[in-house]
Design a protein around this motif. Structure first.
Motif, PDB file in Angstrom:
ATOM      1  N   TYR A 186       0.822  -1.209   0.000  1.00 59.91           N
ATOM      2  CA  TYR A 186       0.000   0.000   0.000  1.00 59.91           C
ATOM      3  C   TYR A 186       0.862   1.268   0.000  1.00 59.91           C
ATOM      4  CZ  TYR A 186      -3.701  -3.246   1.384  1.00 59.91           C
ATOM      5  OH  TYR A 186      -4.591  -4.293   1.436  1.00 59.91           O
ATOM      6  N   ALA A 187       0.172   2.417  -0.104  1.00 60.37           N
ATOM      7  CA  ALA A 187       0.873   3.702  -0.180  1.00 60.37           C
ATOM      8  C   ALA A 187       1.610   4.041   1.104  1.00 60.37           C
ATOM      9  CB  ALA A 187      -0.116   4.819  -0.525  1.00 60.37           C
ATOM     10  N   ALA A 188       1.233   3.425   2.221  1.00 59.46           N
ATOM     11  CA  ALA A 188       1.936   3.656   3.483  1.00 59.46           C
ATOM     12  C   ALA A 188       3.173   2.778   3.612  1.00 59.46           C
ATOM     13  CB  ALA A 188       1.005   3.414   4.659  1.00 59.46           C
ATOM     14  N   GLY A 189       3.357   1.860   2.654  1.00 57.47           N
ATOM     15  CA  GLY A 189       4.507   0.964   2.706  1.00 57.47           C
ATOM     16  C   GLY A 189       4.231  -0.347   3.415  1.00 57.47           C
ATOM     17  N   ASN A 190       3.054  -0.467   4.006  1.00 59.54           N
ATOM     18  CA  ASN A 190       2.678  -1.743   4.632  1.00 59.54           C
ATOM     19  C   ASN A 190       2.122  -2.687   3.569  1.00 59.54           C
ATOM     20  OD1 ASN A 190       0.463   0.006   4.361  1.00 59.54           O
ATOM     21  ND2 ASN A 190      -0.691  -1.064   5.920  1.00 59.54           N
ATOM     22  N   PHE A 191       1.937  -3.952   3.916  1.00 58.48           N
ATOM     23  CA  PHE A 191       1.521  -4.901   2.882  1.00 58.48           C
ATOM     24  C   PHE A 191       0.788  -6.083   3.487  1.00 58.48           C
ATOM     25  CE2 PHE A 191       5.999  -5.600   3.994  1.00 58.48           C
ATOM     26  CZ  PHE A 191       6.007  -6.930   4.390  1.00 58.48           C
ATOM     27  N   ILE A 192       0.050  -6.784   2.621  1.00 58.93           N
ATOM     28  CA  ILE A 192      -0.613  -8.030   2.969  1.00 58.93           C
ATOM     29  C   ILE A 192      -0.190  -9.076   1.949  1.00 58.93           C
ATOM     30  CG2 ILE A 192      -2.595  -6.893   4.024  1.00 58.93           C
ATOM     31  CD1 ILE A 192      -4.166  -7.539   1.455  1.00 58.93           C
ATOM     32  N   ASN A 193      -0.430 -10.352   2.265  1.00 58.86           N
ATOM     33  CA  ASN A 193      -0.099 -11.394   1.300  1.00 58.86           C
ATOM     34  C   ASN A 193      -1.334 -12.234   0.978  1.00 58.86           C
ATOM     35  OD1 ASN A 193       0.744 -12.538   4.160  1.00 58.86           O
ATOM     36  ND2 ASN A 193       0.231 -14.317   2.894  1.00 58.86           N
ATOM     37  N   ALA A 194      -1.377 -12.760  -0.240  1.00 61.33           N
ATOM     38  CA  ALA A 194      -2.448 -13.656  -0.647  1.00 61.33           C
ATOM     39  C   ALA A 194      -2.302 -14.976   0.093  1.00 61.33           C
ATOM     40  CB  ALA A 194      -2.401 -13.888  -2.154  1.00 61.33           C
TER      41      ALA A 194
END
Length: 248
Positions: free
Chosen positions: A136-144
């Motif tokens: 995301y734009a904040a640099g955080n992320f999720i995974n499938a």
């Protein structure tokens, strides 16, 4: 706007992105939003981007140059060619996004320009599992995951229903997944003028550590045209076959 979709399947990854960018209805251009870092037999990493083109290009440039990991400021520079895991690759993208924000966001806000960027990052490094992330734009992320086997960025709402209904981590092959990704894109192109051809398709088979398919699909591509036409006909036939409600 743009649309990118990534499918996380038991057999591998399917990733698809359009190439249209626009700054108003009279300023439309074509830019590839697909980036591949590959050392066959050792690693294959694919990234697709959506959002402000200047921001996403700056993020990619930083990734190419490499960054010292935030958690190890005295360590070596990390690039996509030497990060030890896909998790670290996602951290590298997130760090690059945050750095671009620190450098550019204030000036962009002064010009009433939105800082927007999101990324799909998928691939595998030798000795590690295959992963698919959304950053995301904040640099955080999720995974499938097996329960959530697809991720989307950009103009995603039109292409989501078919994936919700038909996609299954273990039951959908790479071939069937490719068809679903293309139909998802077709639905989006039909409903949103800011998404368009050509399309970049990347298919990766798990544990092969090399890109299996990388193809650019143009508007006159015979397979895509046939797929789109058959899908429209199938939808019309399906709803016409349903019984009419009594109250109608």
């Amino acid at each position: 706007m743009t649309y990118c979709v990534g499918l996380y399947l038991e057999e591998g990854l399917v990733m698809l992105a359009d190439t249209r960018t626009n700054a108003g209805v009279d300023n439309i251009s074509t830019y590839s939003k697909t980036f591949i870092w590959e050392n066959p037999g050792e690693r294959t990493i694919t990234m697709m981007s959506a959002g402000n083109l200047a921001v996403t290009q700056a993020v990619v440039a930083l990734i190419e140059e490499g960054l010292v990991p935030e958690e190890h400021p005295d360590g070596d520079i990390h690039t996509m060619y030497n990060v030890p895991t896909m998790f670290k690759a996602a951290r590298l993208v997130g760090q690059a996004v945050r750095q671009v924000y620190i450098e550019d966001a204030e000036a962009m806000e002064a010009q009433n320009t939105t800082f927007s960027a999101s990324f799909l990052l998928g691939g595998q490094i030798r000795g590690r599992g295959m992963r698919l992330f959304q950053v995301y734009a904040a640099g955080n992320f999720i995974n499938a995951t097996e329960d959530t086997p697809f991720l989307q960025i950009g103009e995603h709402k039109y292409g989501k229903p078919i994936l919700d209904r038909a996609l299954d981590y273990g039951g959908t092959s790479l071939t069937e997944g490719t068809k679903l990704a293309l139909l998802s894109m077709d639905s989006t192109i039909r409903s949103n003028l800011t998404v368009g051809f050509p399309l970049d398709l990347v298919i990766y088979r798990k544990d092969e550590l090399k890109v299996g398919v990388k193809v650019r699909i143009k508007e006159d591509d015979p397979y895509f045209k046939d797929l789109s036409s058959r899908w429209s006909e199938a939808l019309r036939a399906a709803y016409q076959a349903f019984p009419s409600p009594d109250w109608a």
